[in-house]
Write an enzyme that holds these catalytic residues in place. Structure first.
Site, PDB file in Angstrom:
ATOM      1  N   GLU A  71       0.820  -1.217   0.000  1.00  0.00           N
ATOM      2  CA  GLU A  71       0.000   0.000   0.000  1.00  0.00           C
ATOM      3  C   GLU A  71       0.850   1.262   0.000  1.00  0.00           C
ATOM      4  O   GLU A  71       0.513   2.259   0.627  1.00  0.00           O
ATOM      5  CB  GLU A  71      -0.973  -0.025   1.182  1.00  0.00           C
ATOM      6  CG  GLU A  71      -1.968  -1.164   1.058  1.00  0.00           C
ATOM      7  CD  GLU A  71      -3.062  -1.149   2.122  1.00  0.00           C
ATOM      8  OE1 GLU A  71      -3.231  -0.127   2.806  1.00  0.00           O
ATOM      9  OE2 GLU A  71      -3.734  -2.183   2.269  1.00  0.00           O
ATOM     10  N   GLU A 104      -9.554   4.264   0.431  1.00  0.00           N
ATOM     11  CA  GLU A 104      -9.424   4.672   1.841  1.00  0.00           C
ATOM     12  C   GLU A 104      -8.290   5.677   2.033  1.00  0.00           C
ATOM     13  O   GLU A 104      -8.373   6.555   2.884  1.00  0.00           O
ATOM     14  CB  GLU A 104      -9.224   3.449   2.741  1.00  0.00           C
ATOM     15  CG  GLU A 104      -7.955   2.699   2.452  1.00  0.00           C
ATOM     16  CD  GLU A 104      -7.712   1.503   3.374  1.00  0.00           C
ATOM     17  OE1 GLU A 104      -8.445   1.324   4.342  1.00  0.00           O
ATOM     18  OE2 GLU A 104      -6.757   0.760   3.098  1.00  0.00           O
TER      19      GLU A 104
HETATM   20  C1  NOJ Z   1      -8.331  -1.730   6.098  1.00  0.00           C
HETATM   21  C2  NOJ Z   1      -9.272  -2.047   4.984  1.00  0.00           C
HETATM   22  O1  NOJ Z   1      -8.688  -1.799   3.736  1.00  0.00           O
HETATM   23  C3  NOJ Z   1     -10.522  -1.237   5.177  1.00  0.00           C
HETATM   24  O2  NOJ Z   1     -11.378  -1.410   4.077  1.00  0.00           O
HETATM   25  C4  NOJ Z   1     -11.158  -1.654   6.466  1.00  0.00           C
HETATM   26  O3  NOJ Z   1     -12.295  -0.863   6.669  1.00  0.00           O
HETATM   27  C5  NOJ Z   1     -10.189  -1.465   7.616  1.00  0.00           C
HETATM   28  N1  NOJ Z   1      -8.931  -2.106   7.345  1.00  0.00           N
HETATM   29  C6  NOJ Z   1     -10.734  -2.013   8.918  1.00  0.00           C
HETATM   30  O4  NOJ Z   1     -10.818  -3.397   8.842  1.00  0.00           O
END
Ligand code: NOJ
Ligand code: CA
Length: 703
Positions: free
Chosen positions: A171, A509
């Site tokens: 990432e 995210e």
């Molecule tokens: C990282 C994940 O990519 C995300 O989608 C998730 O909400 C969080 N971890 C919490 O599990």
């Protein structure tokens, strides 16, 4: 007569004693030469249209402890054969995929040990795949790999689209630089606050790695069918431009426990002088085993919304039910604790999302934060291990099962493990049974943080086996899997198509943490997505997170580009990630997300340059409908969209969702226009893309 027999025997045996063998691709563009060099070391080299892609490069292993299984070989057998077959992916970018290749098989014996090692090369029209095979033999039954020594000797200081090697995460921000510049930039990228950095001993980068040579060749390096083996990174010798395999070790430094009668994954080299061919390549899928699920008819594309983005916006929603931290899973009685008042996964809120999904034709709703154990999540203390069968008091599993069923909507379960993987393996069967009992047929798994309590890394052999085992076990329960933070994919979704998508790169995210660069999604389809579909979670309409009061981050795209991502980021699992309120504000733009298909008869790669722009058109599976996505990086651009993929002589209506006149990702992201016009296969559309912008088009027959 005797002479004749002798001659025949010589002819038959000749190839076995030859130290060099050549194969060409079916179209003649590639040539691969295998040779045993003067030390008896196996080597290969590769050319494309007469240009060298890979100079003579060594193959072999260092075996624990310190034994060189890489020289003094002799050839005991060799075979060449052609194969030309067609297969149908369960879900995919194409209805049918042709696997046409020429294969060279070489059997080797090391002189001093009598140990056997086989090599299998497959040369396709889109590139080369090769693997090691460890045949059954009396003298070698199992061994530990100290390092795989596969080399990729490049011809110069190519431009590379890369991220630093890291045994635990993929990432990182994607960097674009010459290979000689990786060293300096690596320091910068690795010092980012969000970078993970598990140790890699040498200057190394991750695969998939895309490079571009000065004379315009695109070279893509990765692996296919990663099974019972460690994920491969690449050491970089930046003075001679040699890449060499760097397998992910366990924490004892061992890189693979091998029992003979097995193979390595395929090492893949996709090459073209046209960037679009890299996107179109099916080489990695072709090198994976066919589907192992006898009746895969339960595996369906899935468009979903979720109780999810609200955890990232800076608003008050929390995964955790309570602010109380001192939780002991299995001992703490949550019904005695006070809810913090903003727990996201509460029954009413989930029902609202089910209503929204039903109203707008979505297949499913993902709910995160439904289960006991989230109180400690962000600290990664691991004092808390989640329960995957006990819901928080305000999440009524049975009622939601009933309600979702009555609305013909599925719920997607979330299994965050924070990498308590041994515990997850112990609980997996009961967790999957719990899902089936409550109407769930898809799970999003998560592997945030270091692997506990084992001495393992995310990309090592043991974890690779874990992810594969989860997919295989889930298949027994007819459950689809969307894994986050797992090792990046290598086409194994051909074999287990219920492993419907993965994250395994920077997804949406990160836009809420600090933003992805506007060129991010113009690179990912060339790199990460070649291994398999990505759960990128597009569809953010409100890109300015300051509206929620807690954050200042801005999404790095225009609203129209968010729509285009549904076409350019292939996945049969696609989320509409934004809050439902934001879709209700822009119902006309939302229509594209509702309409867009997830499974395709065919894909047309119309324009592409990594890091700059991508335009893709796709035909919906079994339908007379086409969808187009065009995206650009931070620069404004005109997408030239040639509709000659449409059947000739028919008239269609194209609905074009484009950036508004003054749109730009950072100043005016929500400016968009929607217009319809008649088109035919002769139409050439020109659509203006704003800085950080994009365009999405749906095409249907004229009624
Ligand atoms: C990282 C994940 O990519 C995300 O989608 C998730 O909400 C969080 N971890 C919490 O599990
Ligand atoms: Ca660029």
């Amino acid at each position: 007569m005797k002479k004749f027999i002798f001659l025949i025997c010589c002819l038959f045996l000749l190839p076995h004693f030859l130290t060099a063998q050549t194969i060409t691709s079916p179209d003649g563009n590639f040539q691969m030469v295998f040779r045993l060099n003067e030390e008896g070391t196996p080597t290969y080299s590769l050319t494309y249209k007469g240009k060298t892609v890979i100079q003579e490069s060594r193959l072999g292993f260092l075996i624990k402890s310190g034994y060189a299984f890489d020289h003094n070989f002799m050839i005991t057998d060799s075979q060449i054969r052609e194969s030309d077959t067609i297969w149908k992916p369960v879900l995919g970018e194409y209805r049918e995929i042709r696997d046409h290749h020429n294969e060279l098989f070489i059997a080797l014996k090391q002189e001093q040990t009598d140990w056997l090692l086989n090599l299998r090369f497959r040369l396709f029209n889109d590139g080369l795949g090769f693997r090691y095979e460890f045949p059954i033999q009396s003298g070698l039954r199992h061994f530990v790999i100290e390092e795989e020594e596969t080399e990729f000797r490049l011809t110069g200081d190519h431009l590379a689209f890369w991220q630093p090697a890291d045994y635990d995460t993929n990432e990182y921000e994607l960097s674009t630089s010459k290979l000689s510049e990786v060293k300096d930039l690596r320091e910068v990228v690795c010092s980012e606050p969000l970078a993970a950095q598990s140790p890699t001993e040498r200057l190394a980068v991750q695969t998939p790695l895309l490079m571009k040579t000065k004379d315009g060749l695109y070279i893509h390096l990765h692996e296919a069918s990663l099974v019972n083996y460690a994920g491969m990174h690449l050491n970089l010798d930046d003075s001679q431009f040699i890449l060499s395999s760097h397998l992910t070790p366990d924490r004892n430094g061992d890189r693979g426990y091998i029992q003979t009668n097995s193979t390595s994954p395929w090492r893949t080299i996709i090459v073209s002088d046209d960037a679009r061919d890299i996107l179109a390549s099916t080489l990695i899928l072709n090198l994976n085993e066919p589907c192992k699920i006898e009746d895969p008819s339960w595996i369906k594309p899935c468009k979903y919304v979720g109780v999810w983005w609200e955890y990232f916006t800076g608003g008050p929603s929390t995964w955790a039910y309570t602010d109380y931290q001192d939780i002991r899973i299995g001992e703490t009685d949550y019904s005695q604790l006070k809810c913090n008042g903003h727990h996201g996964a509460n029954t009413q809120h989930v029902k609202d999302y089910i209503d929204f999904a039903a109203k707008h034709g979505f297949d499913a709703v993902l709910v995160e934060g439904w289960n006991e154990g989230w109180e400690d999540n962000w600290a990664y203390h691991k004092e808390v291990i989640y329960s995957w069968t006990r819901a928080y008091p305000d999440f009524d599993v049975e009622e939601l099962h009933r309600y979702a069923q009555s609305k013909n909507v599925k719920l997607i379960m979330h299994h965050e493990t924070t990498s308590a993987v041994t515990e997850y393996e112990r609980r997996m069967h009961e967790a999957f049974q719990f899902m089936k009992d409550n109407g769930y047929d898809a799970v999003k798994t998560g592997y945030v943080g270091p692997i506990i309590p084992r001495s393992e890394y995310h990309d090592g052999q043991w974890m690779v086996n874990h992810y594969n085992r989860v997919a295989e076990t889930a298949a027994q329960y007819q459950i689809m899997v969307d894994s986050h933070e797992a090792v990046r994919p290598t086409g194994y979704s051909r074999t287990y198509p219920n492993w419907i998508a993965q994250e395994s790169a920077r997804g949406t995210e990160f836009e809420s943490f600090r933003g992805n660069h506007p060129d991010h999604t113009t690179i990912l389809p060339f790199t990460r997505l070649k291994g398999g579909p990505m759960d990128y979670t597009p569809g953010i309409f409100e890109g300015d997170l300051s509206v929620y009061g807690g954050k200042t981050a801005k999404v790095s795209t225009t609203l129209a580009k968010q729509l285009a991502l549904y076409v350019t980021m292939y996945s049969p699992l696609q989320m509409a990630a934004d809050l439902k309120e934001n879709y209700e504000k822009y119902p006309d733009a939302f229509q594209f997300i509702k309409d867009v298909a997830l499974d395709w008869d065919n894909s047309y790669f119309l324009e592409a340059e990594p890091g700059d722009y991508i335009t893709i058109a796709r035909k919906a599976k079994g339908k007379d409908e086409w969808f187009v996505g065009a995206i650009t990086d931070e620069k404004a651009r005109t997408a030239n969209i040639d509709l000659s993929f449409l059947p000739a002589g028919k008239r269609y209506v194209a609905t074009i969702y484009a950036d508004g006149r003054n749109a730009s990702w950072n100043k005016n992201p929500k400016s968009y226009t929607i217009r319809s016009r008649k088109v035919t296969s002769k139409t050439r559309l020109q659509v203006a893309l704003a800085p950080g912008g994009g365009a999405a088009i749906s095409i249907r027959p004229v009624k």
